[in-house]
Design a protein around this motif. Structure first.
Motif, PDB file in Angstrom:
ATOM      1  N   UNK A  81       3.894  -2.573   6.022  1.00  0.00           N
ATOM      2  CA  UNK A  81       4.464  -3.907   5.827  1.00  0.00           C
ATOM      3  C   UNK A  81       3.456  -4.954   6.255  1.00  0.00           C
ATOM      4  N   UNK A  82       3.667  -6.192   5.780  1.00  0.00           N
ATOM      5  CA  UNK A  82       2.738  -7.272   6.070  1.00  0.00           C
ATOM      6  C   UNK A  82       1.639  -7.336   5.019  1.00  0.00           C
ATOM      7  N   UNK A  83       0.511  -7.901   5.398  1.00  0.00           N
ATOM      8  CA  UNK A  83      -0.620  -8.046   4.485  1.00  0.00           C
ATOM      9  C   UNK A  83      -1.900  -7.741   5.234  1.00  0.00           C
ATOM     10  N   UNK A  84      -2.809  -7.026   4.567  1.00  0.00           N
ATOM     11  CA  UNK A  84      -4.065  -6.649   5.206  1.00  0.00           C
ATOM     12  C   UNK A  84      -5.136  -6.439   4.145  1.00  0.00           C
ATOM     13  N   UNK A  85      -6.393  -6.453   4.593  1.00  0.00           N
ATOM     14  CA  UNK A  85      -7.521  -6.210   3.712  1.00  0.00           C
ATOM     15  C   UNK A  85      -8.450  -5.174   4.331  1.00  0.00           C
ATOM     16  N   UNK A  86      -9.189  -4.474   3.477  1.00  0.00           N
ATOM     17  CA  UNK A  86     -10.287  -3.601   3.894  1.00  0.00           C
ATOM     18  C   UNK A  86     -11.574  -4.211   3.358  1.00  0.00           C
ATOM     19  N   UNK A  87     -12.433  -4.661   4.263  1.00  0.00           N
ATOM     20  CA  UNK A  87     -13.665  -5.351   3.860  1.00  0.00           C
ATOM     21  C   UNK A  87     -13.382  -6.437   2.823  1.00  0.00           C
ATOM     22  N   UNK A  88     -12.288  -7.176   3.038  1.00  0.00           N
ATOM     23  CA  UNK A  88     -11.926  -8.289   2.162  1.00  0.00           C
ATOM     24  C   UNK A  88     -11.116  -7.918   0.948  1.00  0.00           C
ATOM     25  N   UNK A  89     -10.899  -6.618   0.709  1.00  0.00           N
ATOM     26  CA  UNK A  89     -10.136  -6.173  -0.458  1.00  0.00           C
ATOM     27  C   UNK A  89      -8.665  -6.051  -0.066  1.00  0.00           C
ATOM     28  N   UNK A  90      -7.753  -6.762  -0.736  1.00  0.00           N
ATOM     29  CA  UNK A  90      -6.340  -6.696  -0.375  1.00  0.00           C
ATOM     30  C   UNK A  90      -5.761  -5.296  -0.584  1.00  0.00           C
ATOM     31  N   UNK A  91      -4.917  -4.879   0.345  1.00  0.00           N
ATOM     32  CA  UNK A  91      -4.229  -3.597   0.237  1.00  0.00           C
ATOM     33  C   UNK A  91      -2.850  -3.795  -0.377  1.00  0.00           C
ATOM     34  N   UNK A  92      -2.454  -2.845  -1.219  1.00  0.00           N
ATOM     35  CA  UNK A  92      -1.123  -2.872  -1.813  1.00  0.00           C
ATOM     36  C   UNK A  92      -0.159  -2.112  -0.912  1.00  0.00           C
ATOM     37  N   UNK A  93       1.000  -2.688  -0.605  1.00  0.00           N
ATOM     38  CA  UNK A  93       1.979  -1.961   0.222  1.00  0.00           C
ATOM     39  C   UNK A  93       2.366  -0.636  -0.421  1.00  0.00           C
ATOM     40  N   UNK A  94       2.595   0.385   0.410  1.00  0.00           N
ATOM     41  CA  UNK A  94       3.010   1.719  -0.006  1.00  0.00           C
ATOM     42  C   UNK A  94       1.966   2.441  -0.859  1.00  0.00           C
ATOM     43  N   UNK A  95       0.711   1.995  -0.799  1.00  0.00           N
ATOM     44  CA  UNK A  95      -0.386   2.713  -1.445  1.00  0.00           C
ATOM     45  C   UNK A  95      -1.245   3.369  -0.375  1.00  0.00           C
ATOM     46  N   UNK A  96      -1.673   4.604  -0.629  1.00  0.00           N
ATOM     47  CA  UNK A  96      -2.566   5.306   0.284  1.00  0.00           C
ATOM     48  C   UNK A  96      -3.994   5.080  -0.213  1.00  0.00           C
ATOM     49  N   UNK A  97      -4.793   4.372   0.578  1.00  0.00           N
ATOM     50  CA  UNK A  97      -6.130   3.959   0.161  1.00  0.00           C
ATOM     51  C   UNK A  97      -7.166   4.843   0.838  1.00  0.00           C
ATOM     52  N   UNK A  98      -7.907   5.616   0.039  1.00  0.00           N
ATOM     53  CA  UNK A  98      -8.913   6.532   0.559  1.00  0.00           C
ATOM     54  C   UNK A  98     -10.227   5.805   0.779  1.00  0.00           C
ATOM     55  N   UNK A  99     -10.780   5.975   1.980  1.00  0.00           N
ATOM     56  CA  UNK A  99     -12.009   5.298   2.361  1.00  0.00           C
ATOM     57  C   UNK A  99     -13.217   6.174   2.066  1.00  0.00           C
ATOM     58  N   UNK A 100     -14.297   5.546   1.692  1.00  0.00           N
ATOM     59  CA  UNK A 100     -15.531   6.281   1.414  1.00  0.00           C
ATOM     60  C   UNK A 100     -16.085   6.869   2.711  1.00  0.00           C
ATOM     61  N   UNK A 101     -16.571   8.107   2.672  1.00  0.00           N
ATOM     62  CA  UNK A 101     -17.118   8.726   3.885  1.00  0.00           C
ATOM     63  C   UNK A 101     -18.366   8.002   4.361  1.00  0.00           C
ATOM     64  N   UNK A 102     -18.516   7.940   5.689  1.00  0.00           N
ATOM     65  CA  UNK A 102     -19.708   7.351   6.270  1.00  0.00           C
ATOM     66  C   UNK A 102     -19.649   5.861   6.498  1.00  0.00           C
ATOM     67  N   UNK A 103     -18.685   5.175   5.885  1.00  0.00           N
ATOM     68  CA  UNK A 103     -18.571   3.731   6.065  1.00  0.00           C
ATOM     69  C   UNK A 103     -17.715   3.414   7.294  1.00  0.00           C
ATOM     70  N   UNK A 104     -17.932   2.248   7.862  1.00  0.00           N
ATOM     71  CA  UNK A 104     -17.100   1.732   8.956  1.00  0.00           C
ATOM     72  C   UNK A 104     -16.461   0.429   8.481  1.00  0.00           C
ATOM     73  N   UNK A 105     -15.492   0.521   7.598  1.00  0.00           N
ATOM     74  CA  UNK A 105     -14.883  -0.694   7.045  1.00  0.00           C
ATOM     75  C   UNK A 105     -14.053  -1.425   8.094  1.00  0.00           C
ATOM     76  N   UNK A 106     -13.857  -2.718   7.855  1.00  0.00           N
ATOM     77  CA  UNK A 106     -13.071  -3.545   8.765  1.00  0.00           C
ATOM     78  C   UNK A 106     -11.695  -3.787   8.152  1.00  0.00           C
ATOM     79  N   UNK A 107     -10.689  -3.416   8.911  1.00  0.00           N
ATOM     80  CA  UNK A 107      -9.299  -3.648   8.538  1.00  0.00           C
ATOM     81  C   UNK A 107      -8.872  -4.954   9.191  1.00  0.00           C
ATOM     82  N   UNK A 108      -8.392  -5.914   8.386  1.00  0.00           N
ATOM     83  CA  UNK A 108      -8.094  -7.250   8.904  1.00  0.00           C
ATOM     84  C   UNK A 108      -6.759  -7.742   8.335  1.00  0.00           C
ATOM     85  N   UNK A 109      -6.047  -8.526   9.153  1.00  0.00           N
ATOM     86  CA  UNK A 109      -4.789  -9.107   8.692  1.00  0.00           C
ATOM     87  C   UNK A 109      -4.715 -10.568   9.100  1.00  0.00           C
TER      88      UNK A 109
END
Length: 300
Positions: free
Chosen positions: A205-233
């Motif tokens: 719930x709420x709103x968040x981004x991964x490296x500035x990319x908006x996340x869709x609620x109830x979606x499972x977002x797979x991260x690329x290996x080796x990266x240290x992305x920033x989760x922000x709200x």
């Protein structure tokens, strides 16, 4: 698919209306069966049922997997064929290791039903390594106050399983596992560690981004290996982080059965039909029959 280097893919859920509440299922998926050991990912609710009603999941079987139940609101009474009775409440963990075979039921406690039971939580399954698929079944309950909490700068992270963010969970992991619940206050951000080979983020719930990319609620977002992305709200959010080491080979899923062997699943189907699974000793008068067409299957 997303072309940004931080994200491999986003898995949209299949949603089921179970009468009074919805379940959003993102694993297994047509595009991906597992993330680390996680082979099943369900968001239950959030929902409030009408007065007098509750959740009644009759006894049903599992093999070659472990179930992990984590609630945000409400309560569930767990009973299994080992004779376990355990009430789970928000922030605690129920880990049931099926191994060679177990059955269990999940029901709303009587005291939750009078005003209408509340349900808000996540249930996941993790596949067992081939070497321990047929281990003895087991159950463990870890109270909320035993789970590590990492806090700071508008972040609260409950580490459910694994070792990360400078903390270690006491919950048993059958293979290297990462599992955490994350709350972000408005304006908060957290860098996702890269130690786990496979990682995914799920926005509850709420709103968040991964490296500035908006996340869709109830979606499972797979991260690329080796990266240290920033989760922000910017406005606040509640999320789950899951993953771990890749499993040691393909796994098959049919209904409530997971295994590295299709023949083993067929044997489990036969055994449940034949009544060869033990039932919970204090919940054995009814059970869920084998479906003709299960809602949970692996792909292809």
């Amino acid at each position: 698919m997303n072309n940004d280097s931080s994200i491999l893919m986003s898995l949209a859920p299949v949603s089921h209306d179970l009468g009074g509440f919805k379940v959003h299922r993102t694993l297994p998926h047509t595009l991906r069966t597992m993330v680390g050991p996680f082979i099943f990912f369900d968001q239950m609710g959030p929902a409030r049922l009408t007065a007098g009603e509750g959740i009644d999941v009759r006894p049903h079987p599992h093999i070659n997997l472990a179930t992990v139940t984590y609630l945000f609101e409400g309560a569930i009474d767990h009973r299994d064929s080992l004779g376990t009775f355990q009430r789970i409440e928000p922030g605690a963990v129920n880990l049931m290791t099926a191994g060679r075979g177990i059955s269990h039921s999940e029901r709303s406690p009587a005291d939750e039903r009078s005003g209408g039971a509340v349900l808000d939580g996540i249930q996941t399954w993790t596949a067992l390594p081939r070497s321990s698929e047929e281990q003895e079944p087991a159950f463990e309950h870890i109270a909320a106050d035993r789970l590590p909490v990492v806090e700071g700068d508008g972040i609260r992270l409950n580490l459910i399983m694994g070792e990360a963010f400078g903390a270690r969970s006491p919950v048993t992991q059958h293979s290297p596992t990462l599992y955490a619940a994350i709350d972000l206050a408005p304006g908060a951000a957290i860098e996702i560690e890269r130690e786990a080979d496979e990682r995914a983020v799920y926005l509850l719930e709420g709103a968040a981004t991964i490296d500035g990319i908006p996340l869709e609620p109830q979606n499972l977002v797979l991260l690329a290996p080796g990266h240290r992305p920033v989760l922000r709200s910017a406005l606040g959010a509640r999320l789950m982080l899951c993953g771990g080491a890749p499993m040691d080979g393909e796994r098959h899923v049919w209904w409530n059965f997971v295994s590295s062997s299709r023949d083993r699943i067929n044997e489990a189907k036969r055994a449940w039909k034949a009544g060869e699974f033990a039932l919970p000793p204090d919940d054995h008068d009814e059970w869920i029959p084998i479906p003709d067409v299960p809602k949970t299957v692996s792909y292809p």
